[in-house]
Design a protein around this motif. Structure first.
Motif, PDB file in Angstrom:
ATOM      1  N   GLY A  86      43.384 103.893 -16.869  1.00 38.98           N
ATOM      2  CA  GLY A  86      42.702 105.056 -17.412  1.00 38.98           C
ATOM      3  C   GLY A  86      43.507 105.850 -18.425  1.00 38.98           C
ATOM      4  N   VAL A  87      44.727 105.409 -18.723  1.00 35.97           N
ATOM      5  CA  VAL A  87      45.583 106.121 -19.670  1.00 35.97           C
ATOM      6  C   VAL A  87      45.561 105.404 -21.016  1.00 35.97           C
ATOM      7  CG1 VAL A  87      47.916 106.925 -20.173  1.00 35.97           C
ATOM      8  CG2 VAL A  87      47.074 106.919 -17.803  1.00 35.97           C
ATOM      9  N   GLU A  88      45.214 106.129 -22.072  1.00 37.32           N
ATOM     10  CA  GLU A  88      45.238 105.564 -23.413  1.00 37.32           C
ATOM     11  C   GLU A  88      46.695 105.386 -23.836  1.00 37.32           C
ATOM     12  OE1 GLU A  88      44.631 103.804 -26.570  1.00 37.32           O
ATOM     13  OE2 GLU A  88      42.760 104.500 -25.676  1.00 37.32           O
ATOM     14  N   VAL A  89      47.117 104.134 -24.056  1.00 38.09           N
ATOM     15  CA  VAL A  89      48.533 103.867 -24.322  1.00 38.09           C
ATOM     16  C   VAL A  89      48.823 103.436 -25.756  1.00 38.09           C
ATOM     17  CG1 VAL A  89      48.945 103.249 -21.917  1.00 38.09           C
ATOM     18  CG2 VAL A  89      48.373 101.457 -23.574  1.00 38.09           C
ATOM     19  N   SER A  90      47.789 103.255 -26.580  1.00 37.56           N
ATOM     20  CA  SER A  90      48.037 102.762 -27.935  1.00 37.56           C
ATOM     21  C   SER A  90      48.929 103.716 -28.727  1.00 37.56           C
ATOM     22  CB  SER A  90      46.716 102.525 -28.674  1.00 37.56           C
ATOM     23  OG  SER A  90      45.969 103.726 -28.776  1.00 37.56           O
ATOM     24  N   GLY A  91      48.745 105.041 -28.526  1.00 35.72           N
ATOM     25  CA  GLY A  91      49.590 106.006 -29.224  1.00 35.72           C
ATOM     26  C   GLY A  91      51.041 105.916 -28.803  1.00 35.72           C
ATOM     27  N   TYR A  92      51.274 105.682 -27.516  1.00 32.69           N
ATOM     28  CA  TYR A  92      52.641 105.522 -27.035  1.00 32.69           C
ATOM     29  C   TYR A  92      53.282 104.285 -27.662  1.00 32.69           C
ATOM     30  CZ  TYR A  92      51.332 108.851 -23.360  1.00 32.69           C
ATOM     31  OH  TYR A  92      50.908 109.959 -22.677  1.00 32.69           O
ATOM     32  N   VAL A 133      47.072  99.325 -32.382  1.00 34.06           N
ATOM     33  CA  VAL A 133      47.547 100.597 -32.921  1.00 34.06           C
ATOM     34  C   VAL A 133      46.941 100.884 -34.294  1.00 34.06           C
ATOM     35  CG1 VAL A 133      49.696 100.578 -31.637  1.00 34.06           C
ATOM     36  CG2 VAL A 133      49.620  99.456 -33.853  1.00 34.06           C
ATOM     37  N   GLU A 134      45.946 100.112 -34.685  1.00 35.60           N
ATOM     38  CA  GLU A 134      45.227 100.411 -35.916  1.00 35.60           C
ATOM     39  C   GLU A 134      44.385 101.670 -35.708  1.00 35.60           C
ATOM     40  OE1 GLU A 134      45.235  98.789 -39.043  1.00 35.60           O
ATOM     41  OE2 GLU A 134      47.061  98.070 -38.073  1.00 35.60           O
ATOM     42  N   PRO A 135      44.029 102.371 -36.794  1.00 31.80           N
ATOM     43  CA  PRO A 135      43.139 103.534 -36.652  1.00 31.80           C
ATOM     44  C   PRO A 135      41.884 103.157 -35.872  1.00 31.80           C
ATOM     45  CG  PRO A 135      44.010 103.419 -38.874  1.00 31.80           C
ATOM     46  CD  PRO A 135      44.440 102.142 -38.191  1.00 31.80           C
ATOM     47  N   GLY A 136      41.613 103.888 -34.819  1.00 31.50           N
ATOM     48  CA  GLY A 136      40.452 103.585 -33.990  1.00 31.50           C
ATOM     49  C   GLY A 136      40.735 102.584 -32.897  1.00 31.50           C
ATOM     50  N   GLY A 137      41.949 102.010 -32.880  1.00 28.36           N
ATOM     51  CA  GLY A 137      42.301 101.054 -31.848  1.00 28.36           C
ATOM     52  C   GLY A 137      42.463 101.736 -30.503  1.00 28.36           C
ATOM     53  N   SER A 138      42.287 100.978 -29.431  1.00 25.18           N
ATOM     54  CA  SER A 138      42.364 101.578 -28.107  1.00 25.18           C
ATOM     55  C   SER A 138      42.824 100.553 -27.088  1.00 25.18           C
ATOM     56  CB  SER A 138      40.986 102.116 -27.688  1.00 25.18           C
ATOM     57  OG  SER A 138      41.015 102.595 -26.352  1.00 25.18           O
ATOM     58  N   LEU A 139      43.705 101.003 -26.202  1.00 28.90           N
ATOM     59  CA  LEU A 139      44.123 100.189 -25.064  1.00 28.90           C
ATOM     60  C   LEU A 139      44.396 101.125 -23.904  1.00 28.90           C
ATOM     61  CD1 LEU A 139      44.976  97.476 -23.803  1.00 28.90           C
ATOM     62  CD2 LEU A 139      47.307  97.956 -24.582  1.00 28.90           C
ATOM     63  N   LYS A 140      43.670 100.937 -22.816  1.00 22.36           N
ATOM     64  CA  LYS A 140      43.832 101.798 -21.650  1.00 22.36           C
ATOM     65  C   LYS A 140      44.418 101.010 -20.490  1.00 22.36           C
ATOM     66  CE  LYS A 140      40.131 105.098 -22.687  1.00 22.36           C
ATOM     67  NZ  LYS A 140      38.881 105.730 -22.212  1.00 22.36           N
ATOM     68  N   LEU A 152      49.180  92.281 -13.063  1.00 15.77           N
ATOM     69  CA  LEU A 152      49.713  92.065 -14.409  1.00 15.77           C
ATOM     70  C   LEU A 152      51.240  92.047 -14.429  1.00 15.77           C
ATOM     71  CD1 LEU A 152      47.499  94.203 -16.843  1.00 15.77           C
ATOM     72  CD2 LEU A 152      47.827  91.734 -16.881  1.00 15.77           C
ATOM     73  N   GLN A 153      51.866  91.832 -13.281  1.00 15.35           N
ATOM     74  CA  GLN A 153      53.323  91.822 -13.229  1.00 15.35           C
ATOM     75  C   GLN A 153      53.881  90.793 -14.212  1.00 15.35           C
ATOM     76  OE1 GLN A 153      55.192  93.974 -11.445  1.00 15.35           O
ATOM     77  NE2 GLN A 153      53.272  94.930 -10.824  1.00 15.35           N
ATOM     78  N   GLY A 154      54.764  91.246 -15.101  1.00 13.15           N
ATOM     79  CA  GLY A 154      55.403  90.334 -16.048  1.00 13.15           C
ATOM     80  C   GLY A 154      54.541  89.947 -17.227  1.00 13.15           C
ATOM     81  N   ALA A 155      53.349  90.549 -17.368  1.00 11.52           N
ATOM     82  CA  ALA A 155      52.481  90.214 -18.504  1.00 11.52           C
ATOM     83  C   ALA A 155      53.137  90.655 -19.810  1.00 11.52           C
ATOM     84  CB  ALA A 155      51.120  90.880 -18.346  1.00 11.52           C
ATOM     85  N   ASP A 156      52.879  89.914 -20.870  1.00  8.00           N
ATOM     86  CA  ASP A 156      53.452  90.214 -22.189  1.00  8.00           C
ATOM     87  C   ASP A 156      52.319  90.194 -23.201  1.00  8.00           C
ATOM     88  OD1 ASP A 156      54.820  90.417 -24.545  1.00  8.00           O
ATOM     89  OD2 ASP A 156      56.152  88.718 -24.207  1.00  8.00           O
ATOM     90  N   ILE A 157      51.950  91.363 -23.693  1.00  9.10           N
ATOM     91  CA  ILE A 157      50.843  91.482 -24.647  1.00  9.10           C
ATOM     92  C   ILE A 157      51.394  91.791 -26.028  1.00  9.10           C
ATOM     93  CG2 ILE A 157      48.748  92.756 -25.235  1.00  9.10           C
ATOM     94  CD1 ILE A 157      48.433  93.429 -22.269  1.00  9.10           C
ATOM     95  N   ASP A 158      51.021  90.997 -27.004  1.00  9.61           N
ATOM     96  CA  ASP A 158      51.431  91.242 -28.384  1.00  9.61           C
ATOM     97  C   ASP A 158      50.172  91.263 -29.230  1.00  9.61           C
ATOM     98  OD1 ASP A 158      52.552  91.160 -31.004  1.00  9.61           O
ATOM     99  OD2 ASP A 158      54.404  90.391 -30.126  1.00  9.61           O
ATOM    100  N   ALA A 159      49.691  92.458 -29.543  1.00  4.61           N
ATOM    101  CA  ALA A 159      48.438  92.618 -30.275  1.00  4.61           C
ATOM    102  C   ALA A 159      48.591  93.728 -31.304  1.00  4.61           C
ATOM    103  CB  ALA A 159      47.290  92.929 -29.312  1.00  4.61           C
ATOM    104  N   PRO A 160      48.959  93.402 -32.546  1.00  4.48           N
ATOM    105  CA  PRO A 160      49.217  94.430 -33.558  1.00  4.48           C
ATOM    106  C   PRO A 160      48.060  95.392 -33.780  1.00  4.48           C
ATOM    107  CG  PRO A 160      49.915  92.267 -34.323  1.00  4.48           C
ATOM    108  CD  PRO A 160      49.152  92.042 -33.062  1.00  4.48           C
ATOM    109  N   TRP A 161      46.836  94.918 -33.537  1.00  2.72           N
ATOM    110  CA  TRP A 161      45.674  95.722 -33.915  1.00  2.72           C
ATOM    111  C   TRP A 161      45.355  96.848 -32.945  1.00  2.72           C
ATOM    112  CZ3 TRP A 161      45.921  90.396 -33.861  1.00  2.72           C
ATOM    113  CH2 TRP A 161      46.095  89.804 -35.125  1.00  2.72           C
TER     114      TRP A 161
END
Length: 238
Positions: free
Chosen positions: A61-67, A51-58, A40-49
């Motif tokens: 193995g690290v949940e990063v949506s809160g960060y 960080v919505e309540p209940g949203g998740s991105l790992k 994923l070197q240089g990947a650019d993700i733009d996904a507003p959702w």
């Protein structure tokens, strides 16, 4: 270059050893996607959702949506108040939106002529973004809350270009200011009881409250500000 659209059903597809270098995913559903052993070197993700309540991105193995949420709030002072519940909180939240957008508009005024209509990577221009916010306010406040049926002709909604395509920027600024003023004037006198009032959802049969309609507008204002200033940075750098 292969191109896939809405008519191509790739749900559940498996890519093994596939070369997707430089691929671009726009308005695509990637929810639940699992990636293993990928570069994923240089990947650019733009996904507003995410960080919505209940949203998740790992990631690993690290949940990063809160960060991500915390960092966005740090970068954009006032954004954290966009889900305010009471009248005073909503008034403060909208005041922050107005101050923030005023700064962006002032910035464009100092940039070369034509900047407001410049597009980066096919995204909406700054002027088109302002026009979209006009439409969003007409939809969620004008129609849902105030029960008005008229939409300003310069408003721009997803998937349909407005008419004319490139109206004078001064006209865009004028109607944008009027719609921001509409929200400001409504919030100035809204009561707790009105915030709980059920409103018609413009997209489906699930009713909204006045509060949730205002939350949609606050969310739209902050996300599109982020998109717009991201592209202004690109224009300025070039």
């Amino acid at each position: 270059m292969a191109k896939f659209g809405e008519s191509d059903d790739l749900a559940g597809a498996e890519f093994v050893g596939a070369n997707l270098r430089g691929a671009r995913f726009v308005e695509s559903d990637l929810s639940g996607v699992v990636m293993r052993g990928i570069d994923l070197q240089g990947a650019d993700i733009d996904a507003p959702w995410i960080v919505e309540p209940g949203g998740s991105l790992k990631v690993n193995g690290v949940e990063v949506s809160g960060y991500v949420e915390d960092e966005l709030n740090r970068r954009f002072p006032g954004r954290a108040e966009r889900r305010a519940k009471d009248p005073d909180g909503l008034r403060a939240a909208w005041a922050a939106v107005e101050r923030t957008w005023a700064t962006a508009i002032d910035r464009v005024a100092t940039m070369p002529s034509g900047t407001a209509d410049g597009s980066v990577d096919g995204e909406w221009s700054f002027a088109q973004t302002l026009r979209h916010l006009v439409h969003a306010i007409d939809l969620w406040i004008g129609r849902s809350v105030l029960e008005r049926e008229d939409f300003h002709p310069l408003g721009l909604r997803y998937g349909v270009e407005g008419s004319p395509d490139h109206p004078p920027y001064a006209e865009v600024l004028e109607v944008h200011a009027s719609r921001f003023g509409l929200v400001r004037d409504f919030i100035a006198t809204v009561t707790p009881a009105e915030l709980d009032t059920a409103r018609k959802n413009p997209h489906n049969a699930n009713p909204k409250t006045t509060r949730s309609c205002l939350h949609v507008i606050l969310e739209e204002a902050w996300e599109h500000y982020r998109f717009a200033t991201r592209d202004l940075d690109t224009i300025a750098a070039s």
